[in-house]
Design a protein around this motif. Sequence first.
Motif, PDB file in Angstrom:
ATOM      1  N   VAL A 187      23.783  -3.251 -23.418  1.00  0.00           N
ATOM      2  CA  VAL A 187      23.474  -2.204 -22.445  1.00  0.00           C
ATOM      3  C   VAL A 187      23.247  -2.855 -21.079  1.00  0.00           C
ATOM      4  N   THR A 188      23.913  -2.293 -20.060  1.00  0.00           N
ATOM      5  CA  THR A 188      23.704  -2.759 -18.686  1.00  0.00           C
ATOM      6  C   THR A 188      22.935  -1.673 -17.941  1.00  0.00           C
ATOM      7  N   VAL A 189      21.936  -2.099 -17.186  1.00  0.00           N
ATOM      8  CA  VAL A 189      21.035  -1.154 -16.520  1.00  0.00           C
ATOM      9  C   VAL A 189      20.986  -1.458 -15.027  1.00  0.00           C
ATOM     10  N   ARG A 190      21.103  -0.408 -14.225  1.00  0.00           N
ATOM     11  CA  ARG A 190      20.826  -0.553 -12.782  1.00  0.00           C
ATOM     12  C   ARG A 190      19.301  -0.468 -12.650  1.00  0.00           C
ATOM     13  N   VAL A 191      18.698  -1.573 -12.273  1.00  0.00           N
ATOM     14  CA  VAL A 191      17.232  -1.627 -12.209  1.00  0.00           C
ATOM     15  C   VAL A 191      16.773  -0.954 -10.907  1.00  0.00           C
ATOM     16  N   GLU A 192      15.968   0.086 -11.049  1.00  0.00           N
ATOM     17  CA  GLU A 192      15.469   0.799  -9.859  1.00  0.00           C
ATOM     18  C   GLU A 192      14.109   0.250  -9.437  1.00  0.00           C
ATOM     19  N   TRP A 193      13.242   0.050 -10.424  1.00  0.00           N
ATOM     20  CA  TRP A 193      11.904  -0.463 -10.150  1.00  0.00           C
ATOM     21  C   TRP A 193      11.570  -1.551 -11.146  1.00  0.00           C
ATOM     22  N   SER A 194      10.939  -2.599 -10.646  1.00  0.00           N
ATOM     23  CA  SER A 194      10.345  -3.596 -11.528  1.00  0.00           C
ATOM     24  C   SER A 194       8.887  -3.728 -11.092  1.00  0.00           C
ATOM     25  N   THR A 195       8.221  -4.722 -11.572  1.00  0.00           N
ATOM     26  CA  THR A 195       6.806  -4.859 -11.264  1.00  0.00           C
ATOM     27  C   THR A 195       6.406  -6.315 -11.384  1.00  0.00           C
ATOM     28  N   LEU A 196       5.236  -6.631 -10.871  1.00  0.00           N
ATOM     29  CA  LEU A 196       4.736  -8.004 -11.014  1.00  0.00           C
ATOM     30  C   LEU A 196       3.539  -7.995 -11.945  1.00  0.00           C
ATOM     31  N   ASN A 197       3.706  -8.623 -13.084  1.00  0.00           N
ATOM     32  CA  ASN A 197       2.613  -8.830 -14.022  1.00  0.00           C
ATOM     33  C   ASN A 197       2.096 -10.251 -13.856  1.00  0.00           C
ATOM     34  N   TYR A 198       0.939 -10.508 -14.444  1.00  0.00           N
ATOM     35  CA  TYR A 198       0.346 -11.850 -14.402  1.00  0.00           C
ATOM     36  C   TYR A 198       1.370 -12.900 -14.859  1.00  0.00           C
ATOM     37  N   LYS A 199       2.092 -12.564 -15.943  1.00  0.00           N
ATOM     38  CA  LYS A 199       3.068 -13.515 -16.494  1.00  0.00           C
ATOM     39  C   LYS A 199       4.210 -13.778 -15.504  1.00  0.00           C
ATOM     40  N   ASP A 200       4.551 -12.762 -14.702  1.00  0.00           N
ATOM     41  CA  ASP A 200       5.614 -12.954 -13.703  1.00  0.00           C
ATOM     42  C   ASP A 200       5.147 -13.916 -12.610  1.00  0.00           C
ATOM     43  N   GLY A 201       3.847 -13.842 -12.280  1.00  0.00           N
ATOM     44  CA  GLY A 201       3.288 -14.799 -11.328  1.00  0.00           C
ATOM     45  C   GLY A 201       3.413 -16.220 -11.872  1.00  0.00           C
ATOM     46  N   LEU A 202       3.147 -16.373 -13.169  1.00  0.00           N
ATOM     47  CA  LEU A 202       3.270 -17.699 -13.798  1.00  0.00           C
ATOM     48  C   LEU A 202       4.723 -18.171 -13.769  1.00  0.00           C
ATOM     49  N   THR A 250      11.000   6.569 -12.721  1.00  0.00           N
ATOM     50  CA  THR A 250      11.111   5.133 -13.023  1.00  0.00           C
ATOM     51  C   THR A 250      10.059   4.349 -12.226  1.00  0.00           C
ATOM     52  N   ARG A 251       9.712   4.831 -11.032  1.00  0.00           N
ATOM     53  CA  ARG A 251       8.661   4.156 -10.249  1.00  0.00           C
ATOM     54  C   ARG A 251       7.312   4.246 -10.953  1.00  0.00           C
ATOM     55  N   GLN A 252       6.973   5.437 -11.449  1.00  0.00           N
ATOM     56  CA  GLN A 252       5.682   5.589 -12.140  1.00  0.00           C
ATOM     57  C   GLN A 252       5.631   4.738 -13.412  1.00  0.00           C
ATOM     58  N   ALA A 253       6.778   4.667 -14.124  1.00  0.00           N
ATOM     59  CA  ALA A 253       6.796   3.842 -15.347  1.00  0.00           C
ATOM     60  C   ALA A 253       6.490   2.392 -15.017  1.00  0.00           C
ATOM     61  N   MET A 254       6.972   1.920 -13.867  1.00  0.00           N
ATOM     62  CA  MET A 254       6.699   0.528 -13.509  1.00  0.00           C
ATOM     63  C   MET A 254       5.332   0.360 -12.843  1.00  0.00           C
ATOM     64  N   ALA A 255       4.797   1.436 -12.269  1.00  0.00           N
ATOM     65  CA  ALA A 255       3.407   1.362 -11.812  1.00  0.00           C
ATOM     66  C   ALA A 255       2.512   1.118 -13.031  1.00  0.00           C
ATOM     67  N   ILE A 256       2.886   1.695 -14.152  1.00  0.00           N
ATOM     68  CA  ILE A 256       2.180   1.418 -15.415  1.00  0.00           C
ATOM     69  C   ILE A 256       2.567   0.019 -15.891  1.00  0.00           C
ATOM     70  N   GLY A 257       3.864  -0.199 -16.053  1.00  0.00           N
ATOM     71  CA  GLY A 257       4.383  -1.522 -16.401  1.00  0.00           C
ATOM     72  C   GLY A 257       3.846  -2.075 -17.712  1.00  0.00           C
ATOM     73  N   THR A 258       4.102  -3.350 -17.930  1.00  0.00           N
ATOM     74  CA  THR A 258       3.637  -3.964 -19.175  1.00  0.00           C
ATOM     75  C   THR A 258       2.113  -4.015 -19.221  1.00  0.00           C
ATOM     76  N   ALA A 259       1.479  -4.171 -18.055  1.00  0.00           N
ATOM     77  CA  ALA A 259       0.010  -4.197 -18.033  1.00  0.00           C
ATOM     78  C   ALA A 259      -0.557  -2.872 -18.549  1.00  0.00           C
ATOM     79  N   GLY A 260      -0.003  -1.758 -18.053  1.00  0.00           N
ATOM     80  CA  GLY A 260      -0.528  -0.450 -18.458  1.00  0.00           C
ATOM     81  C   GLY A 260      -0.178  -0.098 -19.889  1.00  0.00           C
TER      82      GLY A 260
END
Length: 330
Positions: free
Chosen positions: A31-46, A119-129
């Motif tokens: 599956v190929t996805v056009r990414v609209e929103w992503s987010t920064l989690n603690y792990k992404d900082g690492l 999609t923005r709200q889903a990433m506001a939640i993100g893996t952290a939420g």
Amino acid sequence: MFKGILVHKDEAGYRATLQDIDETQLGDGDVTVRVEWSTLNYKDGLAITGKSPVVRRFPLVPGIDFAGTVTHSSHAAWKPGDKVILNGWGVGESHHGGLAQTARVSGDWLVALPAAFSTRQAMAIGTAGYTAMLCVLALEKHGIRPADGEILVTGANGGVGGVAIALLAGLGYSVVASTGRLAESDYLQSLGAARVIDRAELSAPGKPLGKERWAGVVDAVGSHTLANACATTKYRGAVTACGLAGGMDFPASVAPFILRAITLYGIDSVMAPLPLRQQAWQRLARDLDIAKLETITREIGLADAIAVGTELLSGTVRGRVVVDMQRGYS
Ligand SMILES: NC(=O)c1ccc[n+]([C@@H]2O[C@H](COP(=O)([O-])OP(=O)(O)OC[C@H]3O[C@@H](n4cnc5c(N)ncnc54)[C@H](OP(=O)(O)O)[C@@H]3O)[C@@H](O)[C@H]2O)c1
């Protein structure tokens, strides 16, 4: 070609760069996805800084989660135009991740975007939420109800902490927020915290057992904080351990387990089975106050993600950071 961040490790050292990426570089996936929103989690900082060995192959697109629209699919469950969310499964660690405008992944890893969310709200939640929801589900499954007493949330100003407070308060629990940033007490109370305590109360080495205070705990911090949370949980209460912002060690004794029958639940979002993920996202859609989510959320463009990912590890970022993947490019 599309824009994305790539993490490199070679003779020039460890570095993250924003650059053009060719679709042929994306690797396996049906599956190929056009990414609209992503987010920064603690792990992404690492991953962006290289402070911990999160990235396991190079070069790699970091970003452990994304939300967007399917553009191509040979997977039976998905067709072009479907709105999807991805959390974990090693994406952003060993498989190219969400901090690029296009992602290619296994269709088995995707969850349908609940109708309640953009999609923005889903990433506001993100893996952290979503991880905060996994913690709440574990406390509920243990049988903890609002009448049983206070729920402690540690790392309260972080992404997991903020969503956990909003969720628990919305479900009627009395939440005690533990933070190193008491200046943010008004914000934490606006999310629903009944009380705010200084994290210093929990972060020093403590006794094997303390006064019984919490019916349940959501811990994003680990180390002495987790040990002290266990030592001060009420008889037959439950502690959910999901994070290590204060350290990976667990300097505890068995006393809370064998004398107070408390239960310690490990919470992992990365390899959680699909039905549990679907349940968590459905519950987020039902139980999370979108207005509160907005107060937690800071929006940036992809061009800022490397700088903010570095800032995230300093513990000064409040709540959740969403990344508009198309800003400035469409
Ligand atoms: N198990 C999983 O699947 C899973 C999923 C997502 C996240 N996590 C983990 O959960 C943790 C929190 O993630 P997040 O996205 O919420 O991170 P975050 O937004 O960076 O928040 C972490 C919070 O922890 C507190 N903190 C930071 N350094 C600390 C220290 N040295 N001692 C005590 N508290 C400290 C801070 O809160 P205050 O300023 O309020 O004290 C900070 O805001 C991370 O360790 C992350 O890796 C695990």
